[in-house]
Write an enzyme that holds these catalytic residues in place. Structure first.
Site, PDB file in Angstrom:
ATOM      1  N   SER A   1       0.859  -1.186   0.000  1.00  0.00           N
ATOM      2  CA  SER A   1       0.000   0.000   0.000  1.00  0.00           C
ATOM      3  C   SER A   1       0.892   1.231   0.000  1.00  0.00           C
ATOM      4  O   SER A   1       2.075   1.157   0.360  1.00  0.00           O
ATOM      5  CB  SER A   1      -0.877   0.005   1.265  1.00  0.00           C
ATOM      6  OG  SER A   1      -1.524   1.247   1.450  1.00  0.00           O
TER       7      SER A   1
ATOM      8  N   TYR B   1      -2.857  -0.779  10.130  1.00  0.00           N
ATOM      9  CA  TYR B   1      -2.773  -1.016   8.689  1.00  0.00           C
ATOM     10  C   TYR B   1      -1.396  -0.650   8.161  1.00  0.00           C
ATOM     11  O   TYR B   1      -0.741  -1.438   7.468  1.00  0.00           O
ATOM     12  CB  TYR B   1      -3.861  -0.210   7.981  1.00  0.00           C
ATOM     13  CG  TYR B   1      -3.914  -0.413   6.492  1.00  0.00           C
ATOM     14  CD1 TYR B   1      -4.467  -1.577   5.953  1.00  0.00           C
ATOM     15  CD2 TYR B   1      -3.437   0.552   5.614  1.00  0.00           C
ATOM     16  CE1 TYR B   1      -4.533  -1.771   4.581  1.00  0.00           C
ATOM     17  CE2 TYR B   1      -3.490   0.370   4.247  1.00  0.00           C
ATOM     18  CZ  TYR B   1      -4.047  -0.796   3.732  1.00  0.00           C
ATOM     19  OH  TYR B   1      -4.094  -0.983   2.370  1.00  0.00           O
TER      20      TYR B   1
END
Length: 254
Positions: free
Chosen positions: A149, A162
């Site tokens: 990401s 995350y």
């Protein structure tokens, strides 16, 4: 003209929707025989069904990537069906909203939610890599692509668990790439804002502000990530090892 993945056996985790589904469909169009794996067997079956309806070959597998036994069974099922495993796109993952931590600053995350993000995103990717690498070493070749990401490359507010898990995926990717090249190539892709169910609420609430940071002036589509993963899984990227590739419309370029 043959496809980039013609005749290859490719596994996709998180294949029930979003980037996973879009990528699985693309891989099939490029000639791969696809194993679609997901926590939702029904969703995986739906994706596999779309591939078969389009004339491709696919099987569906239910898997919890955070459980070693599930992952081992996933690889065994794939090899039993197709005889080998040429490529793997480790894409399964969850974000903070899915653990009820949407909008929470670092000190406000619960221990349970943090553990869950690490368990699925980081441990799950490692478990998949572990089993895939073992199979590929037996065969003598293979290629793995992990989904990280932009939050693996820089800080984003309210993404503690995350971001930590995705940073870890970059580290795993680089370490395994060094250890197993040239037999097994390992790379990862870092998506920007892609139109998927996972980020639909964020795009709906903050779309204009998000687009202002994207030079391409559009949100990405699942196929945009699939195209990069497809190239990385193919022989066309044979000298690409340990790479971390942003697919973000230029967001990280500034």
């Amino acid at each position: 003209m043959t496809g980039m993945l013609e005749g290859r056996i490719v596994l996709v985790t998180g294949g029930a929707r979003g980037i996973g589904r879009g990528s699985a469909l693309l891989f099939a169009r490029e000639g791969a025989h696809v194993a679609v794996a997901d926590l939702s067997l029904e969703g995986a079956e739906a994706t596999a069904g779309l591939i078969v309806q389009a004339g491709g070959k696919a099987i569906a597998i239910g898997v919890d990537v955070s459980r070693a036994a599930d992952v081992s069974a996933m690889i065994a099922t794939t090899v039993k069906a197709y005889g080998r495993l040429d490529g793997a796109f480790n894409n399964a993952g969850i974000n903070g909203r899915m653990a009820d931590m949407g909008g929470k600053l670092t000190a406000d995350w619960t221990e349970e939610a943090f553990d869950r993000l690490v368990e699925v995103n980081l441990k799950g990717t490692w478990l998949c890599m572990k089993a895939e690498i073992q199979q590929m070493l037996q065969q003598g070749s293979g290629s793995i692509v992990n989904t990280a990401s932009l939050a693996a490359l820089t800080g984003f507010r309210t993404t503690a668990g995350y971001a930590a898990s995705k940073h870890g995926i970059v580290g795993l990717t680089k370490t395994a790439a060094i250890e197993y090249a040239p037999t097994v190539r390992v790379n990862c892709v870092c998506p920007g804002w892609i139109r998927t169910d996972m980020v639909a609420q964020t795009i709906e609430q903050h779309g204009d502000a998000l687009l202002a940071r994207v030079p391409a002036k559009r949100f990405g589509e699942p196929q945009d990530i699939g195209e990069m993963a497809c190239w990385l899984l193919s022989d066309r990227s044979s000298f690409v090892v340990g790479g971390v590739f942003t697919v973000d419309g230029g967001q990280m370029a500034g």
